[in-house]
Motif scaffolding. Structure first.
Motif, PDB file in Angstrom:
ATOM      1  N   GLY A   9      10.633  10.235  -1.795  1.00  0.00           N
ATOM      2  CA  GLY A   9      11.514   9.830  -2.875  1.00  0.00           C
ATOM      3  C   GLY A   9      11.935  11.024  -3.724  1.00  0.00           C
ATOM      4  N   GLY A  10      12.864  10.764  -4.621  1.00  0.00           N
ATOM      5  CA  GLY A  10      13.322  11.837  -5.489  1.00  0.00           C
ATOM      6  C   GLY A  10      14.617  11.482  -6.162  1.00  0.00           C
ATOM      7  N   PHE A  11      15.258  12.523  -6.667  1.00  0.00           N
ATOM      8  CA  PHE A  11      16.521  12.370  -7.388  1.00  0.00           C
ATOM      9  C   PHE A  11      17.657  12.819  -6.465  1.00  0.00           C
ATOM     10  CE2 PHE A  11      18.907  12.139 -11.313  1.00  0.00           C
ATOM     11  CZ  PHE A  11      20.011  12.946 -11.053  1.00  0.00           C
ATOM     12  N   LEU A  18      18.559  10.448   1.423  1.00  0.00           N
ATOM     13  CA  LEU A  18      17.119  10.703   1.340  1.00  0.00           C
ATOM     14  C   LEU A  18      16.473  10.069   2.555  1.00  0.00           C
ATOM     15  CD1 LEU A  18      16.040   9.984  -2.365  1.00  0.00           C
ATOM     16  CD2 LEU A  18      15.985  12.200  -1.205  1.00  0.00           C
ATOM     17  N   LYS A  19      15.344  10.639   2.969  1.00  0.00           N
ATOM     18  CA  LYS A  19      14.583  10.048   4.060  1.00  0.00           C
ATOM     19  C   LYS A  19      13.169   9.779   3.570  1.00  0.00           C
ATOM     20  CE  LYS A  19      13.496  10.538   8.967  1.00  0.00           C
ATOM     21  NZ  LYS A  19      13.668  11.378  10.183  1.00  0.00           N
ATOM     22  N   LEU A  20      12.785   8.540   3.569  1.00  0.00           N
ATOM     23  CA  LEU A  20      11.443   8.141   3.157  1.00  0.00           C
ATOM     24  C   LEU A  20      10.535   8.052   4.371  1.00  0.00           C
ATOM     25  CD1 LEU A  20      12.303   5.261   0.642  1.00  0.00           C
ATOM     26  CD2 LEU A  20      12.203   7.731   0.236  1.00  0.00           C
ATOM     27  N   SER A  21       9.275   8.361   4.138  1.00  0.00           N
ATOM     28  CA  SER A  21       8.261   8.256   5.190  1.00  0.00           C
ATOM     29  C   SER A  21       7.165   7.313   4.746  1.00  0.00           C
ATOM     30  CB  SER A  21       7.660   9.628   5.492  1.00  0.00           C
ATOM     31  OG  SER A  21       8.636  10.536   5.954  1.00  0.00           O
ATOM     32  N   CYS A  22       6.600   6.613   5.702  1.00  0.00           N
ATOM     33  CA  CYS A  22       5.465   5.726   5.446  1.00  0.00           C
ATOM     34  C   CYS A  22       4.376   6.047   6.458  1.00  0.00           C
ATOM     35  CB  CYS A  22       5.888   4.273   5.562  1.00  0.00           C
ATOM     36  SG  CYS A  22       4.523   3.095   5.436  1.00  0.00           S
ATOM     37  N   ALA A  23       3.311   6.656   5.973  1.00  0.00           N
ATOM     38  CA  ALA A  23       2.148   6.927   6.820  1.00  0.00           C
ATOM     39  C   ALA A  23       1.303   5.664   6.833  1.00  0.00           C
ATOM     40  CB  ALA A  23       1.366   8.114   6.283  1.00  0.00           C
ATOM     41  N   THR A  24       1.341   4.959   7.950  1.00  0.00           N
ATOM     42  CA  THR A  24       0.698   3.650   8.008  1.00  0.00           C
ATOM     43  C   THR A  24      -0.782   3.750   8.341  1.00  0.00           C
ATOM     44  OG1 THR A  24       1.138   3.276  10.357  1.00  0.00           O
ATOM     45  CG2 THR A  24       2.877   2.674   8.796  1.00  0.00           C
ATOM     46  N   VAL A  25      -1.495   2.665   8.090  1.00  0.00           N
ATOM     47  CA  VAL A  25      -2.946   2.642   8.314  1.00  0.00           C
ATOM     48  C   VAL A  25      -3.388   1.425   9.078  1.00  0.00           C
ATOM     49  CG1 VAL A  25      -3.402   4.002   6.248  1.00  0.00           C
ATOM     50  CG2 VAL A  25      -3.337   1.496   6.101  1.00  0.00           C
ATOM     51  N   GLY A  26      -2.500   0.465   9.302  1.00  0.00           N
ATOM     52  CA  GLY A  26      -2.943  -0.840   9.743  1.00  0.00           C
ATOM     53  C   GLY A  26      -2.977  -1.103  11.235  1.00  0.00           C
TER      54      GLY A  26
END
Length: 123
Positions: A9-11, A18-26
């Motif tokens: 995230g950011g301005f 923007l490119k968001l990342s999600c480091a998953t755990v499930g």
């Protein structure tokens, strides 16, 4: 507490990306889909996009269809949200979540939630 971690995230100015990342755990616990949500101040949380790990099913809400692209990296258990043509109304905290059950995208059991990453779209 086990939870995915968002980043990216950011301005950004209107029209930017923007490119968001999600480091998953499930995945070790049987989750099979990941979704992106957002919540703006004073508004309800909105489901934006989802993808299952097999890649056979992808969902986009009307508000982001054509501008946002969800993708996954199975080897690294990471899901991305590429956001283009950003608008001021896209300003929100963006969350990823992991689902372990659900027959359709609008009826998923989202079991693991991240802390969120802030996106601000402004001049």
């Amino acid at each position: 507490q086990v939870q995915p971690v968002e980043s990216g995230g950011g301005f950004v100015q209107p029209g930017g990306s923007l490119k968001l990342s999600c480091a998953t755990v499930g995945r070790a616990f049987g989750t099979y889909a990941v979704g992106w949500f957002r919540q703006a101040p004073g508004k309800e949380r909105e489901f934006l996009s989802g993808i299952n790990w097999s890649g056979g099913s992808i969902y986009y809400s009307d508000s982001v269809k054509g501008r946002f692209t969800i993708s996954r990296d199975n080897a690294n258990d990471t899901v991305y949200l590429q956001m283009k043509s950003l608008k001021p109304e896209d300003t929100a905290v963006y969350y990823c979540a992991e689902a372990s059950a659900g027959a359709r995208w609008t009826a998923m059991s989202w079991d693991y939630w991240g802390q969120g990453t802030q996106v601000i779209v402004s001049l």
